[in-house]
Scaffold this active site. Sequence first.
Site, short mmCIF file in Angstrom:
data_model
loop_
_atom_site.label_atom_id
_atom_site.label_comp_id
_atom_site.label_asym_id
_atom_site.label_seq_id
_atom_site.Cartn_x
_atom_site.Cartn_y
_atom_site.Cartn_z
N LYS A 99 0.82 -1.22 0.00
CA LYS A 99 0.00 0.00 0.00
C LYS A 99 0.85 1.27 0.00
CE LYS A 99 -3.55 -2.62 0.70
NZ LYS A 99 -4.74 -2.74 -0.09
C1 LIG Z 1 -0.81 -7.82 2.27
C2 LIG Z 1 -1.92 -7.74 1.30
N1 LIG Z 1 -1.99 -8.61 0.30
C3 LIG Z 1 -2.99 -8.57 -0.59
C4 LIG Z 1 -4.02 -7.66 -0.50
C5 LIG Z 1 -5.10 -7.66 -1.52
O1 LIG Z 1 -4.95 -6.58 -2.40
P1 LIG Z 1 -6.21 -5.99 -3.14
O2 LIG Z 1 -7.16 -5.56 -2.07
O3 LIG Z 1 -5.68 -4.87 -3.94
O4 LIG Z 1 -6.77 -7.10 -3.95
C6 LIG Z 1 -4.00 -6.75 0.57
C7 LIG Z 1 -5.07 -5.73 0.77
O5 LIG Z 1 -5.37 -4.97 -0.04
C8 LIG Z 1 -2.93 -6.74 1.45
O6 LIG Z 1 -2.84 -5.85 2.42
N1 LIG Z 2 -6.55 -5.26 2.05
C1 LIG Z 2 -6.84 -3.91 2.29
C2 LIG Z 2 -8.31 -3.64 2.21
C3 LIG Z 2 -8.59 -2.33 1.61
O1 LIG Z 2 -8.10 -2.35 0.31
P1 LIG Z 2 -7.89 -1.08 -0.57
O2 LIG Z 2 -6.78 -1.48 -1.49
O3 LIG Z 2 -9.17 -0.84 -1.25
O4 LIG Z 2 -7.50 0.08 0.27
C4 LIG Z 2 -6.23 -3.48 3.62
O5 LIG Z 2 -5.27 -4.11 4.03
O6 LIG Z 2 -6.67 -2.56 4.24
#
Ligand SMILES: Cc1ncc(COP(=O)(O)O)c(C=O)c1O
Ligand SMILES: N[C@@H](CCOP(=O)(O)O)C(=O)O
Length: 473
Positions: free
Chosen positions: A111
């Site tokens: 993120k």
């Molecule tokens: C460590 C981790 N892996 C995978 C994901 C999944 O990613 P996305 O929500 O973009 O599918 C998340 C949350 O978004 C995450 O924090």
């Molecule tokens: N897996 C995410 C959930 C929110 O996802 P986002 O990519 O829409 O912000 C988290 O860890 O918070």
Amino acid sequence: MIHVSTRGEAPALGFSDALLAGLARDGGLYMPESWPTLTHDAIADLAGLPYPEVARRIIGPFASDIDSAAFSAMVDAAYATFRHPAVCPLVQLGDNLFVLELFHGPTLAFKDVAMQLLGRMMDHVLEQRGQRATIVGATSGDTGGAAIDAFKGLKRVDVFILYPQGRVSEVQRRQMTTVDAENVHAVAVEGDFDDCQALVKALFNNHAFRDELMLSGVNSINWARIVAQVVYYFTAAVSLGAPHRPVNFSVPTGNFGDVLAGWVAKRMGLPIGGLNVATNANDILARAIATGRYEATGVVPTSSPSMDIQVSSNFERLLFEAHGRDGATIRRLMQGLSQSKSFTIEPAALELIRAEFSAGKVDEAGVRAEMAATFQASGYTLDPHTAVGVASARTVLARVPATPMVVLGTAHPAKFPDAVEAATGRRPALPVHLADLLQRPEHFTVLPNDQGAIELFVRHKARAAGSRQGAAA
Ligand SMILES: Cc1ncc(COP(=O)(O)O)c(C=O)c1O
Ligand SMILES: N[C@@H](CCOP(=O)(O)O)C(=O)O
């Protein structure tokens, strides 16, 4: 670049407006009207460039209404916060199997890659306009910490992060609750991530509240988040021989933002062979791609808590494209989701989706086995989310062994020490800047899963902050 809503009823917006808006006013998600593309030569030219320069070339065409010198400086500053010189390095795990490490940013999760830039861009646009914003976000563990780190201490924003009480790891929770900044509010909601995300969307859909507090979002409902995540698909693929040969990706998936960024990279001309949607036991996306039926069944807690999601926001963006960008169809499908927690993807759309995406589910035993086997074979420590991606990637790799497979390494193993230790026998240590995290005092508020209670809290805190800022000015 003009952005349109997936539900077809909100005003079209430029990049900066879409950046501040977060969710569209009709409840949809913003998408660019068309895709900027890079020629074969322009992609080849990316080889060997520093990460910030690739970011400028990929994000620049989208962020065309932000002053280019300011944008360039923001990109440099955002990626200077990463602890690895390559920003997102690629590590080889086996024959044609690679992990793209996206966790070298301040909060040890992918993120940070988008959030460090988003924080700077939002602050820049707000300052230019002389405005303040109230950011509300939902997290299953990682978005919250990354957002808090990126926005802490900024004068023009208050940040409210809703996380599911008791359903994030201790490190994740403390990354949100130990930041002592007046503009940061960590809220433990008595519910799961889907409840938190539904609350955030409900706040946006209360237009009076939204306008009163100038709500803004930093979840991947915000288009700018997705754009910033497109960059690392290019850096990884080019370092493995693109555009001269295709590369496959396996993406640990929850809210579908990260894998959607790969699909955008493909629209922009990157030769991605296939995108594998790797899910944990919360396998709604794997089921939807296999059957055409999107059916939310309730979230099951797992060792990869950030992927414990059933209502996957960004799937709406793919559905929009696959259904011929027809807002009326998307409104109908999303109405089905809110009324009966399900909808059926139209057959032609499903075919288009299956042509680009594979999907696989990895259960808890599979995650543990992957962490243990990878550690024994190579000494490499996977976090449980990345392990979902690797285990699922192996199935694809068995079918197409000649194409390089890149697994997105979405979190540092030290964020999930209990799960990693249980699988490998080794407890991963936190990097130095977080070494005393478990001793820092926590600040958070527990609230019920109730829109009224959340609105009351956000209004009260945001108004108090506004008065403080007004008095200080
Ligand atoms: C460590 C981790 N892996 C995978 C994901 C999944 O990613 P996305 O929500 O973009 O599918 C998340 C949350 O978004 C995450 O924090
Ligand atoms: N897996 C995410 C959930 C929110 O996802 P986002 O990519 O829409 O912000 C988290 O860890 O918070």
